[in-house]
Design a protein around this motif. Sequence first.
Motif, PDB file in Angstrom:
ATOM      1  N   PRO A 271       0.802  -1.236   0.000  1.00  5.96           N
ATOM      2  CA  PRO A 271       0.000   0.000   0.000  1.00  5.96           C
ATOM      3  C   PRO A 271       0.829   1.278   0.000  1.00  5.96           C
ATOM      4  CG  PRO A 271      -0.950  -1.589   1.506  1.00  5.96           C
ATOM      5  CD  PRO A 271       0.373  -2.162   1.069  1.00  5.96           C
ATOM      6  N   GLU A 272       1.980   1.262   0.656  1.00  6.02           N
ATOM      7  CA  GLU A 272       2.814   2.469   0.704  1.00  6.02           C
ATOM      8  C   GLU A 272       3.387   2.824  -0.664  1.00  6.02           C
ATOM      9  OE1 GLU A 272       2.636   0.693   4.774  1.00  6.02           O
ATOM     10  OE2 GLU A 272       2.893  -0.068   2.731  1.00  6.02           O
ATOM     11  N   LEU A 273       3.362   1.874  -1.572  1.00  5.60           N
ATOM     12  CA  LEU A 273       3.862   2.091  -2.933  1.00  5.60           C
ATOM     13  C   LEU A 273       2.736   2.247  -3.945  1.00  5.60           C
ATOM     14  CD1 LEU A 273       6.290   2.077  -4.946  1.00  5.60           C
ATOM     15  CD2 LEU A 273       6.041  -0.423  -5.033  1.00  5.60           C
ATOM     16  N   GLN A 274       1.628   1.514  -3.775  1.00  8.02           N
ATOM     17  CA  GLN A 274       0.624   1.415  -4.832  1.00  8.02           C
ATOM     18  C   GLN A 274      -0.808   1.561  -4.328  1.00  8.02           C
ATOM     19  OE1 GLN A 274       2.441  -0.443  -8.418  1.00  8.02           O
ATOM     20  NE2 GLN A 274       1.685  -2.220  -7.328  1.00  8.02           N
ATOM     21  N   ARG A 275      -1.022   2.448  -3.372  1.00  4.43           N
ATOM     22  CA  ARG A 275      -2.348   2.543  -2.752  1.00  4.43           C
ATOM     23  C   ARG A 275      -3.452   2.756  -3.783  1.00  4.43           C
ATOM     24  NH1 ARG A 275      -1.016   5.446   0.866  1.00  4.43           N
ATOM     25  NH2 ARG A 275      -1.227   4.090   2.679  1.00  4.43           N
TER      26      ARG A 275
ATOM     27  N   ALA B 131      -1.335  -9.500  -5.407  1.00  7.43           N
ATOM     28  CA  ALA B 131      -0.224 -10.346  -4.976  1.00  7.43           C
ATOM     29  C   ALA B 131       0.355  -9.701  -3.719  1.00  7.43           C
ATOM     30  CB  ALA B 131       0.833 -10.440  -6.070  1.00  7.43           C
ATOM     31  N   ASN B 132       0.085 -10.307  -2.578  1.00  9.82           N
ATOM     32  CA  ASN B 132       0.542  -9.754  -1.305  1.00  9.82           C
ATOM     33  C   ASN B 132       2.067  -9.905  -1.203  1.00  9.82           C
ATOM     34  OD1 ASN B 132      -1.067  -8.642   0.940  1.00  9.82           O
ATOM     35  ND2 ASN B 132       0.093 -10.070   2.200  1.00  9.82           N
ATOM     36  N   PRO B 133       2.776  -8.862  -0.759  1.00 13.87           N
ATOM     37  CA  PRO B 133       4.242  -8.953  -0.691  1.00 13.87           C
ATOM     38  C   PRO B 133       4.741  -9.976   0.310  1.00 13.87           C
ATOM     39  CG  PRO B 133       3.513  -6.660  -0.669  1.00 13.87           C
ATOM     40  CD  PRO B 133       2.288  -7.503  -0.478  1.00 13.87           C
ATOM     41  N   GLY B 134       5.977 -10.396   0.127  1.00 13.15           N
ATOM     42  CA  GLY B 134       6.628 -11.261   1.099  1.00 13.15           C
ATOM     43  C   GLY B 134       6.989 -10.491   2.354  1.00 13.15           C
ATOM     44  N   CYS B 135       7.264 -11.222   3.432  1.00 14.47           N
ATOM     45  CA  CYS B 135       7.521 -10.578   4.723  1.00 14.47           C
ATOM     46  C   CYS B 135       8.860  -9.841   4.737  1.00 14.47           C
ATOM     47  CB  CYS B 135       7.439 -11.608   5.847  1.00 14.47           C
ATOM     48  SG  CYS B 135       8.441 -13.090   5.602  1.00 14.47           S
TER      49      CYS B 135
ATOM     50  N   ALA C 276       0.903   7.455   5.084  1.00 16.47           N
ATOM     51  CA  ALA C 276       0.875   6.018   5.376  1.00 16.47           C
ATOM     52  C   ALA C 276       0.164   5.770   6.703  1.00 16.47           C
ATOM     53  CB  ALA C 276       2.283   5.452   5.421  1.00 16.47           C
ATOM     54  N   LYS C 277      -0.707   4.784   6.729  1.00 13.38           N
ATOM     55  CA  LYS C 277      -1.486   4.495   7.923  1.00 13.38           C
ATOM     56  C   LYS C 277      -0.720   3.662   8.944  1.00 13.38           C
ATOM     57  CE  LYS C 277      -5.301   6.440   6.421  1.00 13.38           C
ATOM     58  NZ  LYS C 277      -5.871   7.642   7.074  1.00 13.38           N
ATOM     59  N   PHE C 278       0.248   2.880   8.490  1.00 15.80           N
ATOM     60  CA  PHE C 278       0.896   1.949   9.403  1.00 15.80           C
ATOM     61  C   PHE C 278       2.418   2.070   9.444  1.00 15.80           C
ATOM     62  CE2 PHE C 278      -3.158  -0.191   8.370  1.00 15.80           C
ATOM     63  CZ  PHE C 278      -3.643  -0.391   9.663  1.00 15.80           C
TER      64      PHE C 278
ATOM     65  N   ASN D 113      -5.042  -4.542   2.256  1.00 21.06           N
ATOM     66  CA  ASN D 113      -5.340  -4.497   0.825  1.00 21.06           C
ATOM     67  C   ASN D 113      -6.829  -4.703   0.556  1.00 21.06           C
ATOM     68  OD1 ASN D 113      -2.811  -3.970  -0.443  1.00 21.06           O
ATOM     69  ND2 ASN D 113      -2.145  -6.041   0.047  1.00 21.06           N
ATOM     70  N   MET D 114      -7.450  -5.641   1.279  1.00 20.52           N
ATOM     71  CA  MET D 114      -8.886  -5.847   1.115  1.00 20.52           C
ATOM     72  C   MET D 114      -9.655  -4.572   1.445  1.00 20.52           C
ATOM     73  SD  MET D 114     -11.557  -8.263   3.201  1.00 20.52           S
ATOM     74  CE  MET D 114     -11.888  -6.861   4.301  1.00 20.52           C
TER      75      MET D 114
END
Length: 327
Positions: free
Chosen positions: A119-123, A133-137, A255-257, A307-308
């Motif tokens: 989200p911080e890159l592509q909100r 595609a959820n990022p890796g940890c 950024a929220k988080f 993301n949801m």
Amino acid sequence: MKNIKVGIIGGAGYTAGELIRLLINHPEVHLDFVYSTSNAGNPISKVHQDLVGSLDIKFTDTVNPDVEVLFLCLGHGNSIKFLEANPFSKRTKIIDLGNDFRLENDKKSMGMEFVYGLPELQRETIKRAHQIANPGCFATAIQLALLPLANLGLLDKDVHVNAVTGATGAGTSLTATSHFPWRDNNFSYYKPFTHQHLGEIYQSVRQLQNDFTSEILFMPNRGNFSRGIFATVYTHFEGSIEEATSIYQTFYKTAKFTSVSEDVLHLKQVVNTNKCLLHLHKHNNKLLITSIIDNLLKGASGQALQNMNLMFGFEETTGLNLKANYF
């Protein structure tokens, strides 16, 4: 009334357990099914015992193809196989927590197009997406440490990364290095310079700084704790610490988080939260960025729920206002 029906595929692992915990407390979600062939018919709380008294549904080996959201919590490489064998409604939005669709060459499949879900890159792009595609940890922690510099084209030398993850990063399957007697009071590295998350890190850095040609030298480590990632990242930077702080605070101002801390960080500040905390330190011409996250939340299930929320127009923090396990 809860508005959206949600299904989870691969419900027995750590990330699925965290996702279930988050979803049953989300005000807009009805958890429709949790799919697990190895546990079909068993109460979910038998596997995820923190849910005793909170959830009374059972694992299933069938799916509802009409759910509004499908979360894939499968082992890496298995998401595309599952989707090929189990078609879903065109209106079903898909969030994959594996690595099948993270890279540019893999994002288009079966008539779908996956958006990389940081989200911080592509909100704004995430808001319009139908597949994520959820990022890796590790990738999440390291990208959030680097993107403010990449955004201004300031990554002009090699980047050095040393990062430690907890035992949950290895998943629930028992391996030689996840036995308690081996892990306890122990420390080791693995996959030096070749970790699978490097591809998505390079991809995001070059999205902001397309002339980046230096190396990201990543040393992943196993820690003797359960959860969390503590990453230290350093690279060349000629500006002052005040300039660096301004760069990072400006980049993350909405950024929220993700936040920049003036104080040295420790892992308990983020465990059980969806936060990423960053700390900056300047030494001669090097900038050291410390980045900490919970690998199961901001590094997996929490970010998936974030993301949801964006995809459905909910407030981004809904269901994610979590307190750290500080004491």
